[in-house]
Design an enzyme around this catalytic site. Structure first.
Site, PDB file in Angstrom:
ATOM      1  N   ASP A  53      28.477 -37.066  -5.250  1.00  0.00           N
ATOM      2  CA  ASP A  53      29.412 -36.629  -6.299  1.00  0.00           C
ATOM      3  C   ASP A  53      30.056 -35.274  -6.012  1.00  0.00           C
ATOM      4  O   ASP A  53      30.906 -34.823  -6.780  1.00  0.00           O
ATOM      5  CB  ASP A  53      28.691 -36.576  -7.659  1.00  0.00           C
ATOM      6  CG  ASP A  53      28.319 -37.960  -8.166  1.00  0.00           C
ATOM      7  OD1 ASP A  53      28.895 -38.950  -7.682  1.00  0.00           O
ATOM      8  OD2 ASP A  53      27.438 -38.053  -9.044  1.00  0.00           O
ATOM      9  N   ARG A  80      29.602 -51.806  -6.188  1.00  0.00           N
ATOM     10  CA  ARG A  80      28.483 -51.245  -6.957  1.00  0.00           C
ATOM     11  C   ARG A  80      27.689 -52.388  -7.577  1.00  0.00           C
ATOM     12  O   ARG A  80      27.801 -52.674  -8.765  1.00  0.00           O
ATOM     13  CB  ARG A  80      29.003 -50.250  -8.000  1.00  0.00           C
ATOM     14  CG  ARG A  80      29.701 -49.073  -7.321  1.00  0.00           C
ATOM     15  CD  ARG A  80      30.124 -48.029  -8.279  1.00  0.00           C
ATOM     16  NE  ARG A  80      29.006 -47.249  -8.787  1.00  0.00           N
ATOM     17  CZ  ARG A  80      29.138 -46.291  -9.694  1.00  0.00           C
ATOM     18  NH1 ARG A  80      30.331 -46.005 -10.169  1.00  0.00           N
ATOM     19  NH2 ARG A  80      28.096 -45.617 -10.126  1.00  0.00           N
ATOM     20  N   ARG A 125      36.811 -38.192 -18.137  1.00  0.00           N
ATOM     21  CA  ARG A 125      35.568 -38.972 -18.257  1.00  0.00           C
ATOM     22  C   ARG A 125      34.344 -38.094 -18.059  1.00  0.00           C
ATOM     23  O   ARG A 125      33.280 -38.408 -18.585  1.00  0.00           O
ATOM     24  CB  ARG A 125      35.518 -40.076 -17.187  1.00  0.00           C
ATOM     25  CG  ARG A 125      36.579 -41.118 -17.364  1.00  0.00           C
ATOM     26  CD  ARG A 125      36.377 -42.216 -16.392  1.00  0.00           C
ATOM     27  NE  ARG A 125      35.164 -42.931 -16.740  1.00  0.00           N
ATOM     28  CZ  ARG A 125      34.925 -44.196 -16.432  1.00  0.00           C
ATOM     29  NH1 ARG A 125      35.830 -44.879 -15.765  1.00  0.00           N
ATOM     30  NH2 ARG A 125      33.817 -44.770 -16.782  1.00  0.00           N
ATOM     31  N   LYS A 169      26.749 -34.942 -17.848  1.00  0.00           N
ATOM     32  CA  LYS A 169      27.200 -36.287 -18.231  1.00  0.00           C
ATOM     33  C   LYS A 169      26.204 -37.340 -17.766  1.00  0.00           C
ATOM     34  O   LYS A 169      25.830 -38.228 -18.535  1.00  0.00           O
ATOM     35  CB  LYS A 169      28.578 -36.570 -17.585  1.00  0.00           C
ATOM     36  CG  LYS A 169      28.963 -38.034 -17.615  1.00  0.00           C
ATOM     37  CD  LYS A 169      30.206 -38.319 -16.794  1.00  0.00           C
ATOM     38  CE  LYS A 169      29.995 -38.534 -15.333  1.00  0.00           C
ATOM     39  NZ  LYS A 169      29.781 -39.905 -14.868  1.00  0.00           N
ATOM     40  N   ASN A 170      25.758 -37.235 -16.505  1.00  0.00           N
ATOM     41  CA  ASN A 170      24.916 -38.306 -15.955  1.00  0.00           C
ATOM     42  C   ASN A 170      23.473 -38.274 -16.454  1.00  0.00           C
ATOM     43  O   ASN A 170      22.725 -39.218 -16.214  1.00  0.00           O
ATOM     44  CB  ASN A 170      24.954 -38.290 -14.424  1.00  0.00           C
ATOM     45  CG  ASN A 170      26.294 -38.780 -13.906  1.00  0.00           C
ATOM     46  OD1 ASN A 170      27.102 -39.306 -14.674  1.00  0.00           O
ATOM     47  ND2 ASN A 170      26.550 -38.595 -12.621  1.00  0.00           N
ATOM     48  N   CYS A 178      34.753 -51.232  -8.785  1.00  0.00           N
ATOM     49  CA  CYS A 178      34.835 -49.793  -8.991  1.00  0.00           C
ATOM     50  C   CYS A 178      35.549 -49.185  -7.791  1.00  0.00           C
ATOM     51  O   CYS A 178      35.305 -49.593  -6.656  1.00  0.00           O
ATOM     52  CB  CYS A 178      33.429 -49.233  -9.113  1.00  0.00           C
ATOM     53  SG  CYS A 178      33.395 -47.474  -9.262  1.00  0.00           S
TER      54      CYS A 178
HETATM   55  N1  EPU Z   1      23.115 -50.047  -5.333  1.00  0.00           N
HETATM   56  C1  EPU Z   1      22.781 -51.328  -4.948  1.00  0.00           C
HETATM   57  N2  EPU Z   1      22.275 -52.178  -5.899  1.00  0.00           N
HETATM   58  C2  EPU Z   1      22.089 -51.794  -7.202  1.00  0.00           C
HETATM   59  C3  EPU Z   1      22.421 -50.473  -7.576  1.00  0.00           C
HETATM   60  C4  EPU Z   1      22.933 -49.621  -6.602  1.00  0.00           C
HETATM   61  O1  EPU Z   1      22.938 -51.725  -3.792  1.00  0.00           O
HETATM   62  O2  EPU Z   1      21.621 -52.611  -7.998  1.00  0.00           O
HETATM   63  C5  EPU Z   1      23.657 -49.130  -4.301  1.00  0.00           C
HETATM   64  C6  EPU Z   1      25.019 -48.560  -4.679  1.00  0.00           C
HETATM   65  O3  EPU Z   1      26.061 -49.439  -4.333  1.00  0.00           O
HETATM   66  C7  EPU Z   1      25.035 -47.268  -3.885  1.00  0.00           C
HETATM   67  C8  EPU Z   1      23.576 -46.819  -3.951  1.00  0.00           C
HETATM   68  O4  EPU Z   1      22.818 -48.002  -4.265  1.00  0.00           O
HETATM   69  O5  EPU Z   1      25.356 -47.521  -2.553  1.00  0.00           O
HETATM   70  C9  EPU Z   1      23.282 -45.756  -4.986  1.00  0.00           C
HETATM   71  O6  EPU Z   1      23.848 -46.128  -6.245  1.00  0.00           O
HETATM   72  P1  EPU Z   1      23.164 -45.746  -7.603  1.00  0.00           P
HETATM   73  O7  EPU Z   1      22.625 -46.967  -8.254  1.00  0.00           O
HETATM   74  O8  EPU Z   1      22.206 -44.621  -7.413  1.00  0.00           O
HETATM   75  O9  EPU Z   1      24.422 -45.261  -8.475  1.00  0.00           O
HETATM   76  P2  EPU Z   1      24.502 -45.296 -10.035  1.00  0.00           P
HETATM   77  O10 EPU Z   1      23.143 -45.093 -10.588  1.00  0.00           O
HETATM   78  O11 EPU Z   1      25.271 -46.455 -10.499  1.00  0.00           O
HETATM   79  C10 EPU Z   1      24.768 -42.720 -10.424  1.00  0.00           C
HETATM   80  C11 EPU Z   1      25.815 -41.798 -10.969  1.00  0.00           C
HETATM   81  C12 EPU Z   1      26.981 -41.724  -9.991  1.00  0.00           C
HETATM   82  C13 EPU Z   1      26.460 -41.221  -8.649  1.00  0.00           C
HETATM   83  C14 EPU Z   1      25.354 -42.146  -8.141  1.00  0.00           C
HETATM   84  C15 EPU Z   1      24.700 -41.676  -6.860  1.00  0.00           C
HETATM   85  C16 EPU Z   1      25.592 -42.013 -13.359  1.00  0.00           C
HETATM   86  C17 EPU Z   1      26.167 -42.453 -14.654  1.00  0.00           C
HETATM   87  N3  EPU Z   1      26.275 -42.285 -12.256  1.00  0.00           N
HETATM   88  O12 EPU Z   1      25.387 -44.006 -10.322  1.00  0.00           O
HETATM   89  O13 EPU Z   1      27.869 -40.747 -10.531  1.00  0.00           O
HETATM   90  O14 EPU Z   1      27.507 -41.175  -7.708  1.00  0.00           O
HETATM   91  O15 EPU Z   1      24.313 -42.250  -9.153  1.00  0.00           O
HETATM   92  O16 EPU Z   1      24.157 -40.427  -7.014  1.00  0.00           O
HETATM   93  O17 EPU Z   1      24.553 -41.391 -13.330  1.00  0.00           O
HETATM   94  C18 EPU Z   1      29.946 -39.740 -10.968  1.00  0.00           C
HETATM   95  O18 EPU Z   1      29.391 -39.028 -11.817  1.00  0.00           O
HETATM   96  O19 EPU Z   1      31.117 -39.518 -10.559  1.00  0.00           O
HETATM   97  C19 EPU Z   1      29.232 -40.894 -10.392  1.00  0.00           C
HETATM   98  C20 EPU Z   1      29.847 -41.883  -9.796  1.00  0.00           C
END
Ligand code: EPU
Length: 425
Positions: free
Chosen positions: A312, A120, A404, A22-23, A115
């Site tokens: 995850d 986030r 999802r 999915k991701n 969230c």
């Molecule tokens: N963060 C910031 N600022 C930003 C973006 C992120 O401070 O602009 C922080 C977040 O709050 C968190 C950390 O950085 O503490 C890492 O977040 P990241 O941006 O890597 O998360 P994401 O890219 O939004 C993806 C996956 C998540 C997974 C995370 C971490 C997808 C669609 N989602 O989210 O997957 O937990 O990376 O590996 O790829 C799930 O599948 O259940 C899921 C939540």
């Protein structure tokens, strides 16, 4: 709304195929906006998040056809404004920002809302896009972006206080492929899904080096062409069923998963072995069999960006440790508030104490069925795992959370010999 009823106590055996990730699918679907030519994606899982992304692409003007796991996209004529009604349903919708900016020089996307797994923010996404020439106006909950003088490559460090950002790295990479000059992303995320996106972009003609390391170099090109791509296996879905094998597998046969990638599963494999379970790969690392160990032991987990232990997967391990003798501690350094499943599991008899980004789990001998509420995707998966070994029938409400990200979970569990039924709430 659907709920899942799980009759606990049935030993699992047999085999299933793991779905496409999915991701990886979500940013790759968004990246298909980068070309006017046809893109064909295989093994896109049939889960509601990929359906939302397909709806967003259609609303942006792309022609999308889906036939089982194959999605064909043509984004010859697209607009720059993503509809709020669709975007608000899924945080990963922000992945369209980078491609829209690169293709059209502008993008209007709603700010994602709160969230349940914690704060986030999107500051790092915006930092990356600003660095290469994007102007951003925040108004009425929207991010109105434009690149009046075009996107121009730059060096940018995307490290946040919780480490690198997966989708933030993706967004900047997708914007930079059509920018003028060279973009260097320092402190890039190196998750396998980022590498899959980079490989997809390279197959469209993008020039990217270093994906899978902390430094990615992107040399902009003037246009990208159509391509065909197969999505990598879902390491979190695989990990979830591996934990099911350790928790509820038949000790003689265990549970076998096909279409996995051994390398991506290393942190999950290591923890299952440390906890005393048997994990055996075959078929050049593309199949894995997990059997419950005779003397399982509790252990400690600290989540970390890849190649560390994935956030995850921590909820699923908390279900395993709930009935593993001894003390286990799980700390989530990436989403320190991601412990919603613990209160629900405590209602099933688990002994869990959540405090300051950690849960301390004292293993009990058994869990008992109770009506429980799914709160987010991985928390729901953890409840299903706990229910597989609980005495009685557990009702897991709000199943849409699990739909999802887990393709046909009820069918896959039935195939492994679990007794589950989907019903209306
Ligand atoms: N963060 C910031 N600022 C930003 C973006 C992120 O401070 O602009 C922080 C977040 O709050 C968190 C950390 O950085 O503490 C890492 O977040 P990241 O941006 O890597 O998360 P994401 O890219 O939004 C993806 C996956 C998540 C997974 C995370 C971490 C997808 C669609 N989602 O989210 O997957 O937990 O990376 O590996 O790829 C799930 O599948 O259940 C899921 C939540």
């Amino acid at each position: 709304m659907d709920k899942l009823i799980v009759h606990g106590g049935h030993k699992l055996s047999g085999s299933i195929n793991v779905s496409g990730a999915k991701n990886a699918s979500l940013p790759i679907l968004a990246a298909s906006l980068l070309t006017k030519e046809d893109v064909i994606l295989r093994r896109v899982p049939d889960v509601s998040d990929t359906n939302y992304m397909i709806q967003i692409l259609s609303a942006l003007g792309a022609e999308v056809e889906r036939s089982s796991g194959t999605v064909r996209i043509n984004a010859a004529n697209i607009i720059s404004e993503a509809p709020y009604e669709l975007v608000r349903k899924m945080r990963a919708s922000i992945c369209v920002m980078g491609p829209l900016l690169a293709r059209l020089g502008k993008a209007k996307v709603s700010l994602p809302g709160g969230c349940v797994i914690g704060d986030r923010p999107v500051d790092l996404h915006l930092k990356g896009l600003r660095a290469i020439g994007t102007e951003i106006d925040m108004e009425g909950g929207n991010m109105d972006m434009s690149a009046p003088t075009g996107l121009k490559g730059k060096e940018v460090d995307l490290r946040g206080k919780h480490g690198p950002t997966v989708l933030g790295t993706d967004n900047l990479m997708m914007a930079a492929v059509l920018a003028e000059g060279t973009t260097i992303i320092e402190s890039a995320a190196c998750e396998p899904e980022v590498v899959d996106l980079a490989n997809f972009l390279i197959s469209m003609g993008a020039k990217i080096e270093g994906a899978g390391t902390r430094r990615i170099t992107i040399q902009g090109v003037s246009a990208l062409h159509g391509t065909e791509h197969t999505i990598i296996p879902d390491r979190i879905e695989a990990g979830t069923y591996m934990v099911a094998g350790a928790l509820a597998g038949n000790p003689d046969t265990g549970v076998t998963l096909h279409r996995v990638c051994e390398e991506h599963l290393q942190p999950t494999t290591d923890k299952l072995r440390e906890a005393g379970h048997s994990v055996t790969f075959s078929n050049e690392g593309q199949s894995v069999t997990v059997k419950p160990g005779k003397s399982p032991v509790g252990c400690n987990i600290v989540t970390a960006p890849h190649p560390g232990f994935p956030t995850d997967m921590q909820a699923q391990f908390s279900a395993l440790f709930a009935i593993t003798p001894g003390l286990s501690i799980i700390e989530d350094t990436i989403f320190p508030q991601r412990f919603m499943h613990c209160a629900e599991m405590s209602r099933m008899g688990a002994n869990m104490l959540v405090d300051q980004g950690k849960v301390v789990i004292t293993g009990t001998e058994s869990l008992s069925a109770a009506p429980v509420m799914a709160s987010d995707l991985r928390a729901s998966a953890a409840l299903v795992l706990a229910a597989l070994v609980a005495d009685g029938a557990t009702e897991i409400n709000r199943l849409y959370h699990i739909d999802r990200g887990y393709e046909h979970i009820d069918e896959k569990l039935l195939q492994l010999g679990a007794k589950v039924e989907r019903a209306r709430e």
